[in-house]
Design an enzyme around this catalytic site. Structure first.
Site, mmCIF file in Angstrom:
data_model
loop_
_atom_site.group_PDB
_atom_site.id
_atom_site.type_symbol
_atom_site.label_atom_id
_atom_site.label_comp_id
_atom_site.label_asym_id
_atom_site.label_seq_id
_atom_site.Cartn_x
_atom_site.Cartn_y
_atom_site.Cartn_z
ATOM 1 N N LYS A 40 -7.884 -35.519 71.181
ATOM 2 C CA LYS A 40 -9.162 -35.099 71.764
ATOM 3 C C LYS A 40 -10.146 -36.267 71.744
ATOM 4 O O LYS A 40 -9.909 -37.283 71.078
ATOM 5 C CB LYS A 40 -9.729 -33.923 70.983
ATOM 6 C CG LYS A 40 -10.038 -34.218 69.527
ATOM 7 C CD LYS A 40 -10.535 -32.995 68.791
ATOM 8 C CE LYS A 40 -10.821 -33.312 67.320
ATOM 9 N NZ LYS A 40 -11.361 -32.150 66.592
ATOM 10 N N ARG A 138 -16.250 -21.833 60.752
ATOM 11 C CA ARG A 138 -16.578 -22.354 62.077
ATOM 12 C C ARG A 138 -15.972 -21.399 63.099
ATOM 13 O O ARG A 138 -16.588 -20.408 63.451
ATOM 14 C CB ARG A 138 -16.058 -23.793 62.199
ATOM 15 C CG ARG A 138 -16.640 -24.607 63.321
ATOM 16 C CD ARG A 138 -16.245 -26.065 63.220
ATOM 17 N NE ARG A 138 -14.799 -26.267 63.194
ATOM 18 C CZ ARG A 138 -14.233 -27.473 63.146
ATOM 19 N NH1 ARG A 138 -14.974 -28.568 63.087
ATOM 20 N NH2 ARG A 138 -12.914 -27.587 63.145
ATOM 21 N N HIS A 167 -7.905 -24.388 59.280
ATOM 22 C CA HIS A 167 -8.389 -25.768 59.182
ATOM 23 C C HIS A 167 -9.128 -25.942 57.864
ATOM 24 O O HIS A 167 -10.004 -25.147 57.522
ATOM 25 C CB HIS A 167 -9.321 -26.096 60.349
ATOM 26 C CG HIS A 167 -9.677 -27.552 60.446
ATOM 27 N ND1 HIS A 167 -8.729 -28.525 60.683
ATOM 28 C CD2 HIS A 167 -10.857 -28.198 60.336
ATOM 29 C CE1 HIS A 167 -9.328 -29.705 60.711
ATOM 30 N NE2 HIS A 167 -10.613 -29.542 60.497
ATOM 31 N N ARG A 223 -1.019 -31.453 61.834
ATOM 32 C CA ARG A 223 -1.939 -31.897 62.898
ATOM 33 C C ARG A 223 -2.537 -33.236 62.479
ATOM 34 O O ARG A 223 -3.375 -33.311 61.588
ATOM 35 C CB ARG A 223 -3.052 -30.865 63.126
ATOM 36 C CG ARG A 223 -2.551 -29.503 63.574
ATOM 37 C CD ARG A 223 -3.712 -28.608 64.017
ATOM 38 N NE ARG A 223 -4.742 -28.494 62.995
ATOM 39 C CZ ARG A 223 -4.757 -27.576 62.030
ATOM 40 N NH1 ARG A 223 -3.777 -26.700 61.923
ATOM 41 N NH2 ARG A 223 -5.742 -27.530 61.159
ATOM 42 N N TYR A 267 -36.886 -56.379 71.416
ATOM 43 C CA TYR A 267 -37.980 -55.421 71.592
ATOM 44 C C TYR A 267 -38.741 -55.180 70.292
ATOM 45 O O TYR A 267 -38.159 -55.008 69.230
ATOM 46 C CB TYR A 267 -37.449 -54.084 72.102
ATOM 47 C CG TYR A 267 -36.997 -54.094 73.533
ATOM 48 C CD1 TYR A 267 -37.892 -54.339 74.564
ATOM 49 C CD2 TYR A 267 -35.667 -53.841 73.857
ATOM 50 C CE1 TYR A 267 -37.474 -54.338 75.891
ATOM 51 C CE2 TYR A 267 -35.235 -53.828 75.180
ATOM 52 C CZ TYR A 267 -36.141 -54.077 76.194
ATOM 53 O OH TYR A 267 -35.726 -54.080 77.505
ATOM 54 N N CYS A 312 -30.451 -53.530 71.947
ATOM 55 C CA CYS A 312 -30.885 -53.144 73.296
ATOM 56 C C CYS A 312 -29.796 -52.314 73.971
ATOM 57 O O CYS A 312 -28.723 -52.113 73.431
ATOM 58 C CB CYS A 312 -31.169 -54.387 74.125
ATOM 59 S SG CYS A 312 -32.369 -55.521 73.385
ATOM 60 N N ASP A 314 -27.913 -53.073 76.462
ATOM 61 C CA ASP A 314 -26.732 -53.846 76.861
ATOM 62 C C ASP A 314 -26.531 -55.130 76.062
ATOM 63 O O ASP A 314 -25.606 -55.878 76.360
ATOM 64 C CB ASP A 314 -26.829 -54.240 78.342
ATOM 65 C CG ASP A 314 -27.217 -53.083 79.228
ATOM 66 O OD1 ASP A 314 -26.418 -52.131 79.328
ATOM 67 O OD2 ASP A 314 -28.322 -53.117 79.809
#
Length: 372
Positions: A40, A138, A167, A223, A267, A312, A314
């Site tokens: 997942k 859950r 689980h 799992r 910044y 930042c 990027d």
């Protein structure tokens, strides 16, 4: 000229599928149990399709995902292995999943009735797994109601109860008591189902942590999540030494410059040079999944160098005083190894007040993955 990620990309991820295979085989040897690989969230940021393929080649029996689109991605890539969705299925996607032979999770009779009806309309039988809540609080039917729910499933002719699972909430902690309680509750459910001749084919409970610490809980299937990727379930549950991280995250130096004392950087100027400093700019930022948190480091020239100033969207800036030989175009390692030095997902997680799961899952889709 040979094309390489360093010449073509600003930032990229390298995934060693050999490590994925070796980690899986280590679990198979330890547990002697079939393994369901959890892919997942794009295989925890590693790439769902390549990881699933490598895992099946190495001996995995099942794949598991969290959402319908993740299941379809595997099917459309040609993976025809047993495939399970571990959580919620939107009602309008149930038929699509049944047609693609995806196993569904349910935890109440309303869901069972809905799945049975849709499967009947399609002229199919839906394979389902019952989730039992033994203490995670859950998803799942409460453990003391699970047997009664199973006993009523014969009212739904288009359902096949293929599995039942739970689980563990705290299997990665040193104190075994909470997990002892969960395992005992689950065992009581399974034993009662056996007495009534209602036990399904597959019983599964062990996640990565339990596969390492709790052989009693392996049942019919393990799992395997975080350990598949060579990352420890927690600091209290380290991996054996034969496991290896599969993911490296890299970038390059896009500019190197010398600034005088008193110059603000990035910044807000939260960092100001204290003296003449040699700084480097790296084209990676929070849009790539690099958290906007102070205190991180990267590897340049085999040495850890600090990120200075605000992260930042990027770009980030690092101090290169320790690496005077660094030049534009040099490799930067964000996660991984370089010249014998290492900076891991766990190292970043500590700085980011997070966990290694979040660090690797957060690497954005715009960061390309390369496989070896």
């Amino acid at each position: 000229m040979i094309k390489t990620p360093q010449r073509e990309q600003s930032t990229w991820v390298e995934v060693d599928l050999g490590s994925i295979r070796r980690n899986l085989r280590a679990v198979l040897e330890r547990t002697s149990t079939e393994v369901m690989v959890v892919v997942k969230a794009n295989a925890y940021g590693h790439g769902a399709v390549p990881v699933a393929r490598a895992s099946m080649e190495a001996g995995a029996s099942w794949c598991a995902v969290a959402r319908a689109d993740e299941a379809l991605e595997l099917r459309e890539a040609g993976l025809d292995c047993p495939l399970m969705i571990l959580g919620y299925i939107p009602p309008d996607r149930i038929g699509e999943m049944i047609e693609n032979q995806v196993r569904l999770t349910f935890w109440d009779e309303i869901q069972a009735r809905r799945i049975d009806s849709i499967a009947g309309d399609l002229g199919r039988t839906a394979a389902v797994h019952l989730k039992v809540d033994t203490g995670m609080s859950r998803l799942g039917v409460q453990y003391d109601r699970a047997v009664d729910l199973v006993s009523r499933l014969n009212n739904y002719p288009h359902l096949k109860l293929e599995g039942i699972f739970t689980h563990f909430a705290r299997a990665d902690e040193q104190d075994p008591t909470p997990t002892d309680h969960q395992e005992q509750r689950f065992r009581e459910v399974i034993e009662e189902l056996e007495r009534r001749n209602l036990r399904p084919q597959l019983v599964h409970a062990a996640n990565s942590a339990a596969s390492l610490t709790r052989p009693s809980a392996t049942f019919d299937l393990v799992r395997l999540g975080i350990s598949l990727y060579g990352l420890e379930p927690s600091p209290q549950c380290p991996l054996p030494p034969d496991f290896r991280p599969a993911l490296s995250w890299k970038s390059v130096l896009s500019q190197v410059k010398i600034l005088p004392a008193g110059r603000g950087v990035s910044y807000g100027h939260i960092y100001t040079t204290k003296q003449e400093e040699r700084l480097g700019t790296i084209p990676v930022g929070y849009a790539d999944g690099y958290h906007r948190v102070s205190g991180s480091e990267v590897l340049v020239g085999g040495k850890r160098v600090p990120v200075v100033g605000r992260v930042c969207m990027d770009q980030i800036v690092v101090n290169l005083d320790q690496v005077p030989e660094a030049r534009v175009g040099d490799e930067v390692v964000i996660i991984g190894e370089q010249q014998g030095a290492q900076y891991t997902a766990d190292d970043l997680a500590r700085v980011w007040n997070s966990i290694n799961y979040e660090v690797v899952c957060a690497v954005a889709d715009r960061v390309p993955r390369f496989y070896r």
